[in-house]
Design an enzyme around this catalytic site. Structure first.
Site, short mmCIF file in Angstrom:
data_model
loop_
_atom_site.label_atom_id
_atom_site.label_comp_id
_atom_site.label_asym_id
_atom_site.label_seq_id
_atom_site.Cartn_x
_atom_site.Cartn_y
_atom_site.Cartn_z
CG ASN A 354 -7.87 34.00 -26.16
OD1 ASN A 354 -8.17 33.09 -25.41
ND2 ASN A 354 -7.87 35.27 -25.77
N GLY A 397 -11.11 32.06 -26.34
CA GLY A 397 -10.19 30.93 -26.40
C GLY A 397 -9.70 30.51 -25.03
NE ARG A 399 -4.09 36.56 -21.54
CZ ARG A 399 -4.63 37.63 -20.98
NH1 ARG A 399 -5.86 38.00 -21.28
NH2 ARG A 399 -3.95 38.34 -20.08
CB CYS A 400 -11.38 34.03 -23.21
SG CYS A 400 -10.92 35.28 -24.43
CG MET A 401 -12.77 29.51 -22.13
SD MET A 401 -13.24 27.89 -22.76
CE MET A 401 -11.64 27.25 -23.29
#
Length: 410
Positions: A354, A397, A399-401
């Site tokens: 990620n 990770g 990207r998720c945040m």
């Protein structure tokens, strides 16, 4: 008369994105706040966290992440600031309050009392409650006529907290010059989209921005959506995004001229692979980092938009080949996370796949995933590593945040 599809910010940057790797200019993050302090051993599973984060350390780690982005020329917009500023609008206040107060659960007397109280609050405390929730103990004195109030324990939530706001990728994503508000699958996250919707509808920064996909008929989450190339979108179908959601998204993007090809990618319906971006992310214009255990098994149904306005759906084919064909390249480079299956599984669980691309060949990754990061560097990718001993408790990770709001077009 031409329709304005973009809005210029005060910095003169056109908002929008047509890829995962174009140089990142503007991003929305959410700094961990009081909503994480609501997590307990009794509710963390329900609220989708695998542990109880040390909030102060999570904030330090997130601040370092934001500082890294700023050092690379990225403008960082914090969701709490956007929400507070949007709540200057009376319509935005009504929007947020109506979404937070569930009359079906609370009963009409308590719902009316709570709504009336929230309407008296200034923007800062109202924003805090909309994000962090509210317990029965925190209700103002009164309400003796509410049976619901009398029968609940004081620590029970009258408004549920939203600890997963940290993962701003899921509730919205940008495609071309438009923003798509998604439909989140699990009860713990459903209300997040009301805050995202409120911000895009009422914050002056987004005045004039048009919407893309707006169907709420079936779940679609931003972590499942990868912009492989201009006009080419991959959508993971698994625990969070349904086949119906992927199909509705594809047809909507086709109708709006935002994509010509959508790859529907089946993934395992399990916590470790909750989104497509937990097993595969773009790290360059022609390269992905991918969990090695699925490189050979990951498939895709390719959906094409026809000249007559209809769609065709190809049979399932290997994802790597289908993606390269849709992107118009000879081969999609795959950087896997190591041949040792134990290491690969551990680093996939810790969001090794990620990554957030800041530019072609430049990514942010968690420092703990040493094998993955080494393989990325060996493949010519610049890795900017950040610490995440506490941020990782929610299984997400870099990207998720992050929700990229503006990237340079490819």
């Amino acid at each position: 008369m031409a329709v304005r599809d973009t809005v210029l910010s005060v910095t003169g940057i056109a908002l929008g994105s047509n890829s995962e790797v174009g140089t990142l200019r503007v991003v929305i993050l959410h700094r961990p706040g009081a909503e994480l302090q609501r997590l307990t051993p009794g509710n963390n599973d329900k609220l989708l966290f695998d542990g109880l984060p040390w909030v102060a350390r999570a904030q330090e780690e997130h601040d370092a992440f934001a500082a890294l982005l700023r050092s690379r020329g990225v403008e960082v917009l914090l969701l709490a600031d956007l929400l507070t500023e949007a709540l200057a609008s009376g319509a935005a206040r009504m929007h947020g309050i109506s979404a937070a107060v569930d009359a079906r659960r609370l009963g009409l007397p308590l719902a009316q009392e709570l709504s009336a109280y929230l309407r008296t609050l200034a923007a800062v405390p109202l924003a805090r409650i909309l994000m962090a929730g509210m317990t029965f103990n925190e209700l103002p004195v009164g309400g003796d006529l509410s049976l619901v109030r009398r029968m609940h324990h004081g620590a029970d939530f009258v408004i549920e907290p939203l600890p997963n706001l940290l993962f701003t990728r899921d509730s919205s994503f940008w495609i071309g010059p438009r923003v798509a508000i998604t439909s989140l699958a699990l009860p713990a996250r459903i209300r997040e989209t009301s805050l995202t919707d409120l911000i895009y509808a009422h914050h002056p920064r987004f005045l004039g921005v048009r919407r893309a996909y707006e169907s709420r008929s079936a779940p679609v989450e931003g972590g499942d959506v990868l912009l492989l190339a201009p006009g080419v979108v991959a959508v993971g179908v698994g625990e969070r995004t349904t086949p119906a959601g992927a199909e509705a998204l594809a047809r909507s993007l086709f109708d709006d001229g935002l994509a010509h090809t959508v790859l529907a990618v089946p993934i395992a319906q399990e916590r470790a692979q909750m989104h497509l971006d937990t097993v595969c992310t773009m790290v360059d214009v022609d390269a992905v980092v991918m969990y090695p255990n699925i490189v050979d098994s990951l498939s895709a149904f390719t959906i094409h938009h026809t000249d007559s306005g209809g769609v065709t759906i190809d049979r399932a084919a290997p994802f790597v080949a289908a993606a390269a064909d849709a992107m118009g390249i000879d081969k999609l480079r795959v950087i896997d996370t190591g041949l040792d299956p134990v290491t690969a599984e551990r680093e996939q669980w810790d969001d090794g796949n990620n990554t957030l691309a800041l530019a072609p060949g430049v990514v942010v990754a968690y420092e703990r995933n040493t094998e993955t990061n080494a393989r990325l560097r060996d493949s010519g990718i610049e890795v900017l590593a950040i610490s995440a001993s506490e941020l990782g408790t929610g299984r997400g990770g870099p990207r998720c945040m992050s929700c990229p709001v503006a990237r340079d077009p490819l």
